[in-house]
Motif scaffolding. Structure first.
Motif, mmCIF file in Angstrom:
data_model
loop_
_atom_site.group_PDB
_atom_site.id
_atom_site.type_symbol
_atom_site.label_atom_id
_atom_site.label_comp_id
_atom_site.label_asym_id
_atom_site.label_seq_id
_atom_site.Cartn_x
_atom_site.Cartn_y
_atom_site.Cartn_z
ATOM 1 N N MET A 145 5.149 19.048 -2.534
ATOM 2 C CA MET A 145 4.446 18.793 -3.951
ATOM 3 C C MET A 145 5.072 17.940 -4.699
ATOM 4 O O MET A 145 4.737 16.906 -5.489
ATOM 5 C CB MET A 145 3.955 19.883 -4.690
ATOM 6 N N GLU A 146 6.286 18.155 -4.936
ATOM 7 C CA GLU A 146 7.356 17.216 -6.213
ATOM 8 C C GLU A 146 7.681 16.069 -5.510
ATOM 9 O O GLU A 146 8.237 15.289 -6.421
ATOM 10 C CB GLU A 146 8.531 18.213 -6.332
ATOM 11 N N ASP A 147 7.523 15.905 -4.447
ATOM 12 C CA ASP A 147 7.769 14.574 -3.587
ATOM 13 C C ASP A 147 6.769 13.518 -3.870
ATOM 14 O O ASP A 147 6.837 12.217 -3.912
ATOM 15 C CB ASP A 147 8.047 14.694 -2.166
ATOM 16 N N THR A 148 5.497 13.822 -4.286
ATOM 17 C CA THR A 148 4.502 12.973 -4.314
ATOM 18 C C THR A 148 4.655 11.857 -5.394
ATOM 19 O O THR A 148 4.221 10.751 -5.205
ATOM 20 C CB THR A 148 3.113 13.686 -4.713
ATOM 21 N N PRO A 149 5.285 12.043 -6.621
ATOM 22 C CA PRO A 149 5.556 10.939 -7.512
ATOM 23 C C PRO A 149 6.322 9.623 -6.786
ATOM 24 O O PRO A 149 5.886 8.599 -7.003
ATOM 25 C CB PRO A 149 6.122 11.621 -8.798
ATOM 26 N N ARG A 150 7.361 10.110 -6.126
ATOM 27 C CA ARG A 150 8.134 9.240 -5.451
ATOM 28 C C ARG A 150 7.409 8.249 -4.174
ATOM 29 O O ARG A 150 7.371 7.136 -4.337
ATOM 30 C CB ARG A 150 9.445 9.853 -4.666
ATOM 31 N N ILE A 151 6.356 9.015 -3.687
ATOM 32 C CA ILE A 151 5.557 8.606 -2.560
ATOM 33 C C ILE A 151 4.806 7.637 -3.124
ATOM 34 O O ILE A 151 4.502 6.505 -2.946
ATOM 35 C CB ILE A 151 4.599 9.713 -1.639
ATOM 36 N N TYR A 152 4.159 7.939 -4.318
ATOM 37 C CA TYR A 152 3.074 6.882 -5.135
ATOM 38 C C TYR A 152 3.931 5.850 -5.580
ATOM 39 O O TYR A 152 3.263 4.691 -5.551
ATOM 40 C CB TYR A 152 2.564 7.761 -6.337
ATOM 41 N N LYS A 153 5.197 6.046 -6.132
ATOM 42 C CA LYS A 153 5.844 4.901 -6.696
ATOM 43 C C LYS A 153 6.281 3.907 -5.448
ATOM 44 O O LYS A 153 6.242 2.686 -5.741
ATOM 45 C CB LYS A 153 7.438 5.512 -7.197
ATOM 46 N N VAL A 154 6.646 4.280 -4.362
ATOM 47 C CA VAL A 154 6.742 3.386 -3.282
ATOM 48 C C VAL A 154 5.654 2.750 -2.832
ATOM 49 O O VAL A 154 5.388 1.422 -2.580
ATOM 50 C CB VAL A 154 7.286 4.077 -2.054
ATOM 51 N N ALA A 194 4.693 0.112 -5.709
ATOM 52 C CA ALA A 194 5.608 -1.196 -5.487
ATOM 53 C C ALA A 194 5.002 -2.216 -4.598
ATOM 54 O O ALA A 194 5.232 -3.487 -4.822
ATOM 55 C CB ALA A 194 6.848 -0.772 -5.520
ATOM 56 N N ALA A 195 4.642 -1.497 -3.438
ATOM 57 C CA ALA A 195 4.123 -2.538 -2.263
ATOM 58 C C ALA A 195 3.006 -3.327 -2.642
ATOM 59 O O ALA A 195 2.820 -4.591 -2.270
ATOM 60 C CB ALA A 195 4.333 -1.806 -0.917
ATOM 61 N N ARG A 196 1.945 -2.308 -3.084
ATOM 62 C CA ARG A 196 0.594 -3.033 -3.605
ATOM 63 C C ARG A 196 0.817 -4.232 -4.833
ATOM 64 O O ARG A 196 0.249 -5.002 -4.637
ATOM 65 C CB ARG A 196 -0.141 -1.813 -3.848
ATOM 66 N N GLU A 197 1.764 -3.701 -5.542
ATOM 67 C CA GLU A 197 1.892 -4.852 -6.563
ATOM 68 C C GLU A 197 2.626 -5.776 -6.234
ATOM 69 O O GLU A 197 2.271 -7.063 -6.744
ATOM 70 C CB GLU A 197 2.841 -4.102 -7.865
ATOM 71 N N ARG A 198 3.270 -6.060 -5.341
ATOM 72 C CA ARG A 198 3.978 -7.270 -4.629
ATOM 73 C C ARG A 198 2.611 -7.921 -3.950
ATOM 74 O O ARG A 198 2.686 -9.344 -4.086
ATOM 75 C CB ARG A 198 4.822 -6.940 -3.496
ATOM 76 N N ASP A 199 1.754 -6.992 -3.351
ATOM 77 C CA ASP A 199 0.541 -7.961 -2.834
ATOM 78 C C ASP A 199 -0.374 -8.651 -4.024
ATOM 79 O O ASP A 199 -0.669 -9.577 -3.642
ATOM 80 C CB ASP A 199 -0.164 -6.857 -2.090
ATOM 81 N N LEU A 200 -0.345 -7.828 -5.083
ATOM 82 C CA LEU A 200 -1.226 -8.383 -6.060
ATOM 83 C C LEU A 200 -0.572 -9.824 -6.564
ATOM 84 O O LEU A 200 -1.294 -10.674 -6.900
ATOM 85 C CB LEU A 200 -1.200 -7.256 -7.149
ATOM 86 N N ARG A 202 -6.201 -3.276 -6.026
ATOM 87 C CA ARG A 202 -6.323 -2.777 -7.227
ATOM 88 C C ARG A 202 -7.263 -1.181 -6.702
ATOM 89 O O ARG A 202 -6.844 -0.194 -7.314
ATOM 90 C CB ARG A 202 -7.177 -3.186 -8.236
ATOM 91 N N GLN A 203 -8.218 -1.392 -5.915
ATOM 92 C CA GLN A 203 -8.972 -0.321 -5.462
ATOM 93 C C GLN A 203 -8.434 0.509 -4.684
ATOM 94 O O GLN A 203 -8.304 2.005 -4.994
ATOM 95 C CB GLN A 203 -10.375 -0.577 -4.776
ATOM 96 N N SER A 204 -7.380 -0.021 -3.966
ATOM 97 C CA SER A 204 -6.515 0.790 -2.673
ATOM 98 C C SER A 204 -5.307 1.584 -3.736
ATOM 99 O O SER A 204 -5.154 2.788 -3.344
ATOM 100 C CB SER A 204 -5.625 0.075 -1.881
ATOM 101 N N ILE A 205 -4.870 1.278 -4.830
ATOM 102 C CA ILE A 205 -4.081 1.877 -5.637
ATOM 103 C C ILE A 205 -4.645 2.824 -6.321
ATOM 104 O O ILE A 205 -3.905 4.216 -6.315
ATOM 105 C CB ILE A 205 -3.221 0.919 -6.681
#
Length: 335
Positions: A213-222, A225-231, A261-264
């Motif tokens: 559960m506490e790992d989820t913020p790190r998963i979201y960050k990864v 970051a990838a989707r922002e590069r796509d943006l 944006r929707q996928s994020i």
């Protein structure tokens, strides 16, 4: 003589009355026995429902990891980062790992992803043995599953403390619960006292669920970051098309921008559902261990498990809906 005859007639009359009453009551007795049998069968079905429900939770976690595994695996590999579709519509490179993943197989994954999958698999193995204990099965039948659980917990204890692929550690190096569980189960396997070791490992498994559960913020960050590069790429294509007055290309690029944006947003919602699912599973362990301790569990304790199973299944369905939205948006974003 007349008195004797009267007594005989009285006995016969009472006998006929008793037979008539039994025949009249028989359907009700049959119904009552059927109800009791049904009540006795409910707990077993509850256990099976719980086992199936948590398997859904594990599958949900695997799907979530599928979303970030390609991102993690691509780090440090320039060729993969440059893969994409050319302006003319054809792929710019070939990646065999992608080809294999398209067949539904997970190969050559980063150790950080493997550690998280092993953690989910360890909870599934643990749950399956608790369910069997609650059903009244002897722990002496668990041989292979105990060995599998020991192997999985050791892998988590080893890989989970190593940061890799852009993800930090799943388990803080200072935490000892995975090692403690590994040692306890290994000793129990050697000394044939597996049942107590399984029951006593509940806090360790709940710590493992908390780590996920506490790992989820790190998963979201990864993922973010990838989707922002796509943006950035999609916005650049849209701006270039605007300058070139290419309305068709610009419309396609803007469609990808909106889809990204929707996928994020959808991924954030799927993480919410996933976290709630893990938390519900952790809470359900308290009920399951009580039932397993009673060997077999009582109707009351197993009925509670049925309620937990229904809640886990409900939260699993919420997650499936969210992850479908993520994949639907991603399909549009990669066109």
């Amino acid at each position: 003589m007349s008195n004797l005859k009267g007594m005989v007639m009285g006995i016969q009359a009472r006998s006929r009355l008793s037979c008539w009453m039994w025949q009249a009551m028989l359907p009700a007795v049959v119904v009552c026995l059927a109800i009791l049998a049904g009540c006795a069968g409910v707990p077993i079905e509850a256990l099976r429902a719980y086992s199936e429900a948590f398997q859904q939770a594990k599958d949900a976690g695997d799907l979530l990891l599928d979303e970030i595994s390609p991102i993690i695996s691509s780090k440090g590999t320039t060729a993969r980062q440059n893969c994409g579709t050319s302006p003319l519509g054809y792929p710019q490179c070939f990646d065999p790992a992608v080809a294999l993943s398209e067949e539904g197989r997970r190969v050559n994954e980063d150790p950080s992803i493997v550690a998280r999958r092993d953690a989910l698999a360890a909870v599934v193995r643990y749950n399956s043995m608790l369910v069997d204990l609650a059903e009244g099965k002897p722990a002496t039948d668990f041989g292979n599953r105990v060995d599998e659980l020991i192997k999985l917990v050791n892998a988590v204890a080893t890989l989970g403390v190593v940061p890799s692929g852009g993800l930090s550690t799943l388990i803080p190096p200072s935490a000892t619960f995975a090692k403690d569980m590994y040692s306890r189960l290994s000793a129990a396997r050697a000394n044939a006292v597996v049942r107590d070791a399984i029951l006593n490992s509940k806090p360790d498994v709940q710590e493992l669920l908390l780590a996920l559960m506490e790992d989820t913020p790190r998963i979201y960050k990864v993922f973010l970051a990838a989707r922002e590069r796509d943006l950035i790429v999609a916005n650049h294509e849209a701006n270039a098309a605007r300058l070139n007055k290419d309305s068709t290309t610009r419309a396609a690029a803007l469609k990808r921008v909106n889809a990204i944006r929707q996928s994020i947003s959808d991924f954030h919602k799927s993480l919410t559902a996933y976290t709630q699912l893990l938390n519900q599973t952790s809470e359900a362990l308290d009920t399951l261990v009580i039932a397993a301790s009673q060997q077999p569990g009582t109707v009351e304790s197993l009925t509670l498990i049925a309620a937990e199973a229904a809640e886990i299944r409900r939260k699993s369905e919420e997650f499936w809906a969210r992850i479908r939205d993520v994949r639907s948006a991603a399909a549009v974003a990669t066109r």
